[in-house]
Design a protein around this motif. Structure first.
Motif, short mmCIF file in Angstrom:
data_model
loop_
_atom_site.label_atom_id
_atom_site.label_comp_id
_atom_site.label_asym_id
_atom_site.label_seq_id
_atom_site.Cartn_x
_atom_site.Cartn_y
_atom_site.Cartn_z
N ARG A 338 0.76 -1.15 -0.14
CA ARG A 338 0.17 0.00 -0.07
C ARG A 338 0.92 1.20 0.02
N ILE A 362 -4.56 -10.74 -11.72
CA ILE A 362 -5.21 -9.80 -10.57
C ILE A 362 -4.41 -8.88 -9.92
N ASP A 367 -0.96 -4.59 3.18
CA ASP A 367 -0.37 -3.46 3.96
C ASP A 367 1.18 -3.94 4.52
N ALA A 372 -2.70 -9.12 7.83
CA ALA A 372 -3.48 -8.58 6.91
C ALA A 372 -3.63 -9.24 5.60
N PRO A 375 -7.47 -11.37 4.04
CA PRO A 375 -8.75 -11.23 3.17
C PRO A 375 -8.20 -11.10 1.70
N ARG A 377 -6.82 -13.93 0.38
CA ARG A 377 -6.74 -15.26 0.15
C ARG A 377 -8.06 -15.45 -0.84
N THR A 378 -9.15 -15.07 -0.57
CA THR A 378 -10.51 -15.35 -1.32
C THR A 378 -10.25 -14.81 -2.84
N ARG A 379 -9.62 -13.63 -2.91
CA ARG A 379 -9.19 -13.10 -4.33
C ARG A 379 -8.34 -14.24 -5.03
N GLN A 381 -7.80 -17.23 -4.24
CA GLN A 381 -8.89 -18.48 -4.75
C GLN A 381 -9.55 -18.25 -5.84
#
Lengths: 388, 269
Positions: A338, A362, A367, A372, A375, A377-379, A381
């Motif tokens: 970031r 993608i 951070d 951090a 969150p 991980r879903t992207r 996967q």
């Protein structure tokens, strides 16, 4: 009892306690110098038998001291490096070679000097473009670096010593390429996480030791019995990754990270220094023109390509297409720490280029903190699911 | 919310249940599943395959496979709207944009780090206004103009809203402004996907007619909302599960499934 670990075991040992070997050498009378990012010319340190030690951050350690002297809305990696410095973690170093890498790096270099007052300090004023005048300036900067190092150590960097140092570093670069070749088969012979650990280790020990260790790692990996399994093959592009957490998260989501374009990886090691009559020409060219960090502004055929976007992209990112082809990459993860504006500027262009060559991708922003990462991980996967 | 959808081989929905989630994902997944089985009048052993999705997907102990909500939403939306190109899902904790081509997810964007632009934003601000979440849509339709919210942060937006309240701005105008804020943020986020019709809007926030209208205005396009916008992810998961089973059968394989048991499991032990 001292256990003499070899190969990957030794790599992991160094990765776990990066400063251990440098501190050991320091205790034995050697000088150790820290350097920021990949622009300081390491050959000059090696030529003087100084241990080059890359200044890295620590994702797992909360930043508590740096916020007193740096804004909080800047690169958390750089904040972490300064934080470690302020906490005394880099006190064993005899000096630092800092560089005008990005704005935060530049400002932090000065803050580092102010607060930590190292015995030796040099600020390499790396130009932000690559044209001839900039290359000249780079060369002048390297000359001054050489001079100040000679003054500090009271030793001379002779032509022979410099040549020897360049050869040693080039040998390391060739060995790293050899290691990366072992990621080309499907499945790769070495994981992305292990490769990253190896790169971190190489940046923590003298180059000659690194070369010996690399040779051990290469022969060990070639003979491996427990192979990885076939999974989607990914390339990671972007900001610095100096901790395995992100790569491990990606690999545990069901992928093999087989290639990278990051500065603790191919970006730091792939370009070699060419033999030139004046070795400083080869060094200046390698460090300014051939290192491909977006902190340097590039455009195709300087000044001529404004009308042809694709040609411009091709000349800036063509090497990524070669990586994708040679390492048989199925998808690219673009990632940036970031507030990393230099990578932020580059992301839309790299995306357009990947769309142009038809490689799925993608973009993740993180951070620089282990906690951090969840969150994201879903992207990752979902990205692997769409790769099929 | 925890949702269960059971479909049969003909892709008919045999049961649909929506229950609250709470902190004990695991136990609740059980209960909602039991309820769904009761409604479908089925025994658990008759279920060929269970796919879990969403944030709690790893906490469904009886699931045979986990697939992310992005892939499941895309599949579910495609089932209901075969001409879909862009799906927008705004739930309680995140907002997603999905690009779908021929039923397949090809690209996505996601905001899962901040309440701005999600259902939580509306929840917080409904509370500030002393309104019920379900009433916001209707109230906003009475607006004669709408306020501009400039803060991206939910907490700062709350302060802006209080300033409007202090000035005596009519409630409908404030609510319409909040809906516009959500819609414009989400549209900005998904612009990268190259928005083309048809656009389908799902998730809990799609039940709010005010946000639906605001999305239409911001996009300049028609926006389609399924009859049950909360269930598309579960529908997609069920369909993907069915497809996995059929593909395995085509290859003459038996798909690995867990023993069908519903036990009370909890991590608070």
């Amino acid at each position: 009892m001292v256990v003499n670990r070899k190969g990957i075991e030794r790599i992991k040992e160094i990765y776990q306690d990066r400063a251990s070997r440098a501190q050991e050498l320091k205790a034995g009378g050697k000088q150790v110098m820290g350097y920021l990012c990949i622009y300081p010319v390491l050959e000059m340190l090696t030529a003087l038998d100084i241990v080059p030690f890359r200044i890295l951050g620590q994702m797992s350690e909360p930043i508590t001291k740096a916020d007193a002297c740096l804004p909080t809305i800047v690169c958390p990696f750089i904040r972490s490096t300064l934080d470690l410095g302020l906490k005394g973690k880099y006190d064993f170093m005899d000096g630092v070679v800092m560089a005008h890498v990005c704005d935060v790096g530049e400002k932090t270099s000065h803050i580092w000097r102010t607060y930590l007052n190292p015995p030796y300090y040099y600020f390499l004023d790396v130009p932000h473009t690559t044209h001839l005048a900039a290359q000249e300036q780079m060369k002048e900067q390297i000359k001054t670096l050489r001079q100040t190092l000679e003054d500090f150590t009271g030793k001379k960097i002779t032509a022979a010593k410099l040549k020897q140092a360049i050869d040693l570093h080039n040998q390391q670069r060739a060995l790293v390429r050899e290691l990366y070749d072992l990621r080309k088969p499907d499945p790769p012979l070495i994981s992305g996480a292990e490769t990253l650990q190896t790169m971190v280790a190489l940046m923590s020990i003298p180059v000659a030791e690194g070369n010996d260790l690399l040779k051990q790692v290469i022969s060990e990996v070639k003979q491996r019995k427990n192979k990885l399994s076939k999974k989607p093959r990914l390339l990671i592009w972007g900001s610095i990754i100096d901790n395995v957490a992100l790569v491990e998260m990606i690999e545990s989501a069901g992928a093999n990270v087989v290639m990278d374009d990051i500065c603790v990886g191919s970006r730091a090691f792939f370009p070699a220094v060419a033999q030139t009559d004046d070795p400083l020409d080869g060094l200046a060219y390698r460090y300014l023109v051939e290192l491909k960090c977006p902190r340097t502004f590039r455009e195709a055929t300087y000044g001529e390509t404004k009308k042809d976007y694709i040609q411009d992209l091709e000349s800036r990112f063509g090497y990524i297409k070669e990586y994708i082809r040679d390492w048989n990459v199925n998808g690219v993860i673009l990632q940036a720490v970031r507030y990393c504006d230099i990578h932020g500027y580059e992301v839309p262009a790299v995306r357009d280029y990947l769309d142009h060559i038809g490689t799925p991708h993608i973009y993740l922003e993180h951070d620089y903190s282990e906690a951090a990462l969840a969150p994201l991980r879903t992207r990752v996967q979902a990205f692997l699911e769409l790769l099929g | 919310m925890t949702k269960v959808v059971i479909i049969d081989a003909a892709e008919c929905i045999r049961a649909r249940v929506i229950g609250p989630t709470g902190a004990e994902h695991r136990r609740l997944a059980n209960r909602v599943m039991e309820e769904a089985l009761n409604r479908a009048n089925l025994h658990f052993e008759e279920i060929a395959y269970v796919v879990a999705t969403g944030y709690g997907r790893i906490n469904v102990p009886f699931a045979d496979r986990q697939i992310t909500e992005l892939t499941c939403h895309a599949r579910g939306v495609y089932q209901l709207f075969p001409t879909v190109s862009i799906a927008i899902d705004i739930g309680g904790q995140d907002a997603k944009g999905l690009k779908i081509k021929k039923g397949k997810l090809v690209d996505f964007v996601m905001n899962d780090r901040c309440a701005a632009g999600t259902g939580r934003f509306l929840e917080v601000l409904a509370n500030t206004l002393g309104l019920k979440l379900d009433d916001l849509g209707g109230i906003s339709l009475q607006a004669t103009s709408k306020i501009k919210i400039s803060s991206i942060c939910t907490v700062f937006a709350q302060q802006e809203v209080m300033a409007y309240l202090a000035k005596g701005t009519p409630l409908p105008d404030i609510v319409a402004g909040l809906h516009d804020a959500i819609a414009s943020r989400v549209v900005k986020m998904i612009t990268r996907l190259k928005i083309e019709p048809d656009v389908v809007f799902t998730g809990g926030v799609a039940k709010n007619i005010g946000v639906v209208q605001a999305l239409k205005q911001n996009l300049g396009l028609e926006v389609f909302v399924p009859a049950e916008p909360l269930l598309t992810g579960a529908v997609g998961a069920a369909l993907l599960g069915k497809e996995l089973v059929l593909k395995a059968r085509e290859r003459g394989e038996v798909i690995a499934a867990k023993e069908r048991r519903l036990e009370e499991v909890t991590f608070f032990r």
